[in-house]
Design a protein around this motif. Structure first.
Motif, short mmCIF file in Angstrom:
data_model
loop_
_atom_site.label_atom_id
_atom_site.label_comp_id
_atom_site.label_asym_id
_atom_site.label_seq_id
_atom_site.Cartn_x
_atom_site.Cartn_y
_atom_site.Cartn_z
N ILE A 131 114.51 94.78 41.41
CA ILE A 131 115.34 94.21 42.48
C ILE A 131 116.82 94.19 42.08
CG2 ILE A 131 115.80 92.06 43.72
CD1 ILE A 131 112.68 91.54 43.35
N GLN B 105 125.41 92.88 41.06
CA GLN B 105 124.50 92.45 42.11
C GLN B 105 124.19 90.96 41.97
OE1 GLN B 105 122.69 94.64 44.43
NE2 GLN B 105 121.93 92.74 45.32
N GLY C 121 112.57 88.80 41.05
CA GLY C 121 114.02 88.90 41.28
C GLY C 121 114.73 87.75 40.62
N GLY D 48 119.08 97.19 42.65
CA GLY D 48 120.10 96.88 43.66
C GLY D 48 121.49 97.26 43.19
N CYS E 229 111.85 87.25 46.06
CA CYS E 229 110.79 88.13 46.56
C CYS E 229 109.44 87.71 46.00
CB CYS E 229 111.07 89.58 46.16
SG CYS E 229 112.66 90.16 46.74
N THR F 18 115.71 93.47 49.85
CA THR F 18 116.14 94.36 48.76
C THR F 18 116.49 95.75 49.29
OG1 THR F 18 113.86 95.00 48.31
CG2 THR F 18 114.72 93.12 47.09
N GLU F 19 117.11 96.53 48.41
CA GLU F 19 117.65 97.83 48.80
C GLU F 19 116.62 98.74 49.45
OE1 GLU F 19 120.70 99.03 48.86
OE2 GLU F 19 121.29 96.97 48.32
N LYS G 115 109.86 94.87 45.37
CA LYS G 115 109.71 93.53 44.80
C LYS G 115 109.40 93.71 43.31
CE LYS G 115 107.59 91.69 49.05
NZ LYS G 115 106.48 90.87 49.58
#
Lengths: 153, 794
Positions: free
Chosen positions: B546, B622, B459, B550, B641, B739-740, B744
């Motif tokens: 991520i 994001q 991430g 996201g 992550c 996260t969504e 990861k």
């Protein structure tokens, strides 16, 4: 990379003839593999232009050659330095000429040098064998030269 | 994602949409592009590791027909700004062509522009460069000597970075521990070597005053850096992201190449293309990876508890600084690996030498660090006479301890390391694997088992930048995505980067399809150029699942909010009482269809809720989860992550020949929720192949004269299908709470533990002699020589 080269070769010429040949730019131009041009720039100093192929790479090499510590017709030292698209090289060698049987001569040489640039990186695995091969070509050409000389003489 | 709804498209066996064009040979790479009137560049390379440039004579080259221009560093450096340094080292100046002197063998001294690449190469051979040789050095430890020949005399020394961090009561922990152990391991200089070398086309449009760039690029803030170097406004550089990139794994940064081509195309008024040949790429594409010496001291108790670690990492950055020193910073986010280690002292040192410039490589320094930590774990276990596996299991962070704060300031989000390891041991039948090793040994072979447990921080933010450079105030590393519904009701997702094999089109379509409950195959994914893009930071730091995932999910959610508002308004219902389902809006009185919503949004302003703009479109930018603050007291939350991987490998070799052959390779991999299993699998297999190369084969080796000895595939050995074993992947999913979907990163998987595991297996195989092979790659000659020497001394 550092490189060492040594060996001996028998040439069908007297020590004096061999000595003269090795000091004659015209003879050297003819015998040094890939040599295109050799121009005297001073006493015992020459500019040399070469075009060579080593392993996967080919290209030009422009260098300066200098002869010194001459002891005619027995021994002399030679330095070569220069560079081109093929890479760089500099080295020093000593030549010794000794009379051998039937009016021939034995030429022994011993030298070391440093190779840089493209040819060092790409050709290093084969550089030593290429050097040997080129040396062989040189002596083959030299013998041929003297054979022709002897035939016309 | 609602925990009790089963995903429709996520984690399912769906094809990677990019594969079709690549398998059919219909990718569109820089080499495939042709611009009218395009000229080509070849480079003149330095022959010596360091030399003053006395004179460049290009007259012979310029006299050749079809040759347009020869440029040297003097002209270029007068016209452009120096390339960006990561650290605050203003006197380590770097330009695309050497200025005044060169600093490594192969460095570009001049560039020749001609009608064809072949002609440019021929002409480059005729450019005469007169030089005077200067002193040089290639050894990082020599570079630490203040008396060593400085690569950049203006900088004063070869030291770029020397920072010591103390996290926790290191000295106290050392004092209270039963024992300590020291070791030194070295990570050799390797890299990723993509099949496609770097390539770029630059074209200046004088009427719009815009520089168009097509490049095989993987670089955050690429357009900004080009604009800055070329002294152009940011909106005068237009990078076309719809170019396929034939592999990168970190190294396709291309700034020097692009600045050179960008300058030339403006100067000459013609499009200019520079595509490196293999030699240019290998020796002077400035794409070598970390080269690092680790000195470790570790403190532990006799019961097998590791208490504290001191690590010094000395990195050989090469001739210029670039971003290389930051590769010492990223591993700080996982400096204790998956283990409970109470305190850490970390000294990060980076030096310049006369070697090619280092660039980011897969993992950004994490794989070397993981190798060092795992070797340390093996050595301590051996020292204590404990089983390596039990020793690790004892020190691993336990699942109930998450979120887990490590001494250097990062919190690990989630994990279940013991469960992953148990699954791998069961799959491999560990007892049987050990029996197999012993059978091989009984046959007279050297056989060994290697294990490695490690983390993949993912991430990517860039928290290491402000941590190592106080002038850097970066606390966001955002990624943007746009989702638009056209007037016919079809969905188009815009992503704002090039991809180099990560499958971002599949990622974005899958995520948006999941949220909109719509078949991802119906969703188009486009890549606008940089001037039409939202801010982003490209696929680095194992971040796109991520970050792009996201952004895409959140943009799609915003679309749903808009659709529900429209549906509710049409039904005169409270939006809170309505919900989105399968492309319709379900209201208390019935459903409003997708077509109806699209019609309202695009044609019937009078039916829109008051104060609503027409259209159905959403942008989302994001921010990286966590890691939003600047570092404090030498601590920072690095990446958000943490994926986990556990390698188990059995290899064997003949004691005389010593060519390792991998007999079994099992990897347990937990990257949270998987978005596309094929992409994750491909990453893991490729990563293991890459790690195998780093462990056994690949090295950019320089000789004593500063010449690169491995600049073609003849000498730089890449793993092939002969070396690559069949790999069994054991999956486990511990979702990330940050996260969504719980995903990861997996962009560096496999590579981060394979070198450690393979090295460990070799050590197990030679354990009877007590041999330590402390430098990667461990070439077969090193193994057989060590065995021969041990036998002789026995």
């Amino acid at each position: 990379m550092k490189m060492e080269l040594s060996g001996t070769a028998t040439v069908n010429a007297t020590p004096q003839d061999l000595w003269d040949g090795l000091n004659d730019p015209a003879v050297l131009t003819k015998c040094i593999p890939g040599c295109k041009e050799m121009t005297a720039t001073g006493p015992d100093e020459y500019d040399v232009k070469m075009q060579l192929k080593v392993a996967a790479v080919g290209g030009s090499f422009d260098g300066k050659v200098k002869l010194f510590d001459k002891d005619e017709p027995r021994t002399c030292r030679i330095t070569v330095s220069g560079g081109g698209s093929l890479g760089t090289g500099e080295g020093t060698a000593q030549f010794t000429i000794a009379p051998a049987a039937d009016g021939t001569s034995e030429l022994s040489y011993e030298g070391e040098g440093e190779i840089g640039g493209l040819v060092a990186g790409v050709g290093q695995r084969v550089l030593k064998s290429v050097a040997k091969h080129l040396t062989k070509q040189f002596f083959t050409a030299l013998r041929k030269h003297f054979a022709e000389e002897n035939a016309t003489a | 994602m609602n925990a009790d709804t089963k995903p429709r498209f996520l984690s399912t066996d769906r094809r990677v949409r990019e594969d079709k064009r690549f398998v059919a040979g219909s990718g569109r790479f820089v080499q495939d592009l042709d611009r009218p009137g395009m000229l080509h560049v070849a480079l003149v390379a330095a022959q010596h590791p360091a030399a003053k440039i006395v004179k460049i004579d290009a007259s012979e080259a310029l006299a050749m027909e079809g040759v347009h221009y020869v440029i040297d560093g003097a002209e270029l450096s007068a016209a452009v700004n120096p390339l960006m340094n990561g650290l605050d080292t203003p006197n380590v100046r770097r330009f695309p062509l050497a200025v005044g002197q060169n600093r490594y063998a192969g460095e570009w001294i001049a560039a020749v522009v001609a009608d064809t690449r072949a002609l440019a190469e021929d002409a480059a051979e005729r450019v005469k460069v007169e030089v005077e040789r200067l002193g040089f050095l290639t050894d990082a430890e020599k570079a630490l000597d203040p008396e060593s020949t400085p690569v950049h005399p203006e900088h004063g020394s070869n030291l770029l970075l020397d920072r010591t961090f103390d996290w926790g009561p290191v000295e106290d922990d050392f004092a209270r521990s039963d024992e300590t152990l020291k070791l030194r391991v070295t990570w050799g200089r390797n890299s990723t070597v993509p099949i496609e070398t770097f390539g770029v086309i630059c074209e200046w449009n004088p009427w719009d005053e815009v520089l168009d760039v097509w490049a095989s690029i993987q670089m955050p803030k690429y357009a900004d850096q080009i604009a800055r170097a070329l002294k152009l406004p940011g909106n005068a550089v237009r990078v076309h992201y719809d170019v396929d990139v034939g592999g990168s794994y970190g190294v396709k940064r291309g700034i020097k190449q692009t600045v050179l081509a960008g300058y030339l195309c403006r100067k000459l008024g013609r499009p200019v293309r520079l595509i490196e040949d293999r030699l240019e790429n290998m020796r002077s594409g400035d794409a070598h990876g970390p080269e690092r010496i680790f000195d470790i001291e570790v403190a532990f108790d006799r019961d097998g508890t590791v208490n504290a670690m001191k690590m010094r990492a000395l990195d050989n950055a090469g001739a210029y600084a670039g971003r290389a020193p930051f590769q010492l910073g990223k591993p700080i986010g996982a400096i204790v690996g998956p283990y409970r280690i109470n305190s850490v002292q970390y000294r990060a040192m980076s030096v310049t030498t006369n070697k090619a410039v280092q660039e980011a490589v897969r993992g950004f320094g994490q794989s070397p660090t993981n190798y060092a930590i795992e070797t340390m774990m093996d050595r301590v276990a051996a020292h204590l006479g404990m089983d390596r596996l039990e020793f690790r299991q004892k020190n691993l962070i336990r699942s109930e301890e998450f979120p887990y704060l490590i001494p250097s300031g990062s919190t690990y989000d989630s994990g279940d390391y013991h469960a992953v390891i148990d699954k791998v041991l069961a799959t491999a039948d560990y007892a049987e694997l050990q029996a197999e090793r012993d059978r091989l040994r009984a046959e007279g072979l050297c056989a060994g088992i290697g294990i490695a447990a490690c983390l993949e921080p993912s991430g990517g933010n860039s928290a290491f930048e402000p941590l190592l450079n106080e002038k850097n105030r970066t606390s966001t590393w955002m990624e943007g995505c746009r989702v638009n519904v056209d007037a016919l009701g079809e969905v188009t997702v815009a992503i704002h980067t090039t991809s180099s094999g990560q499958g971002h089109e599949t990622l974005a379509a899958t995520v948006v399809g999941e949220v909109l409950q719509m078949d991802p195959d119906r969703i188009r994914v486009v890549r606008p150029d940089s001037l039409s893009s939202l801010p982003g930071n490209s696929p680095v730091g194992s971040r796109m699942a991520i970050m792009l995932g996201g952004a895409a999910a959140n943009a799609a959610r915003e679309l749903i909010r808009q659709a529900v508002a429209i549906g509710a308004h049409l039904s005169r219902a409270d939006p809170a009482a309505c919900r989105y389902e399968d492309g319709t809006v379900v209201t208390p009185d019935g459903t409003v269809t997708w077509d109806e919503i699209v019609d309202v949004a695009h044609r019937r302003f009078h039916d829109l809720p008051p104060g609503t703009n027409p259209g159905l479109t959403a942008n989302f930018i994001q921010q990286v989860p966590t890691g939003t603050a600047l570092p404090k007291d030498g601590k920072v939350q690095m990446y958000p992550c943490y994926s986990f991987e556990f390698h188990l490998v059995l290899l064997a070799f003949d004691p005389v020949l010593a060519k390792p052959e991998i007999r079994r390779y099992v990897i347990g991999h937990d990257c949270g929720t998987v978005i596309n299993p094929h992409i994750v699998k491909g990453m893991t297999l490729g990563g293991i192949a890459h790690g195998l190369g780093a462990a056994l084969l690949e090295e950019f080796a320089y000789d004593g004269e500063g010449q690169l000895m491995t600049q073609s595939f003849l000498d730089y050995l890449m793993p092939s299908s002969h070396e690559m074993p069949e790999v069994e992947i054991v999956k486990h999913e511990t979702p990330s709470p940050l996260t969504e979907f719980g995903q990861k990163g997996s962009g560096e998987s496999g590579y981060l533990g394979a070198p450690a595991a393979i090295s460990g297996a070799i050590h197990d195989a030679v354990s009877q002699w007590g041999i330590h092979l402390n430098k990667l790659p461990i070439r077969m000659s090193a193994i057989s020589d060590a065995i021969a020497a041990a036998e002789e001394n026995a």
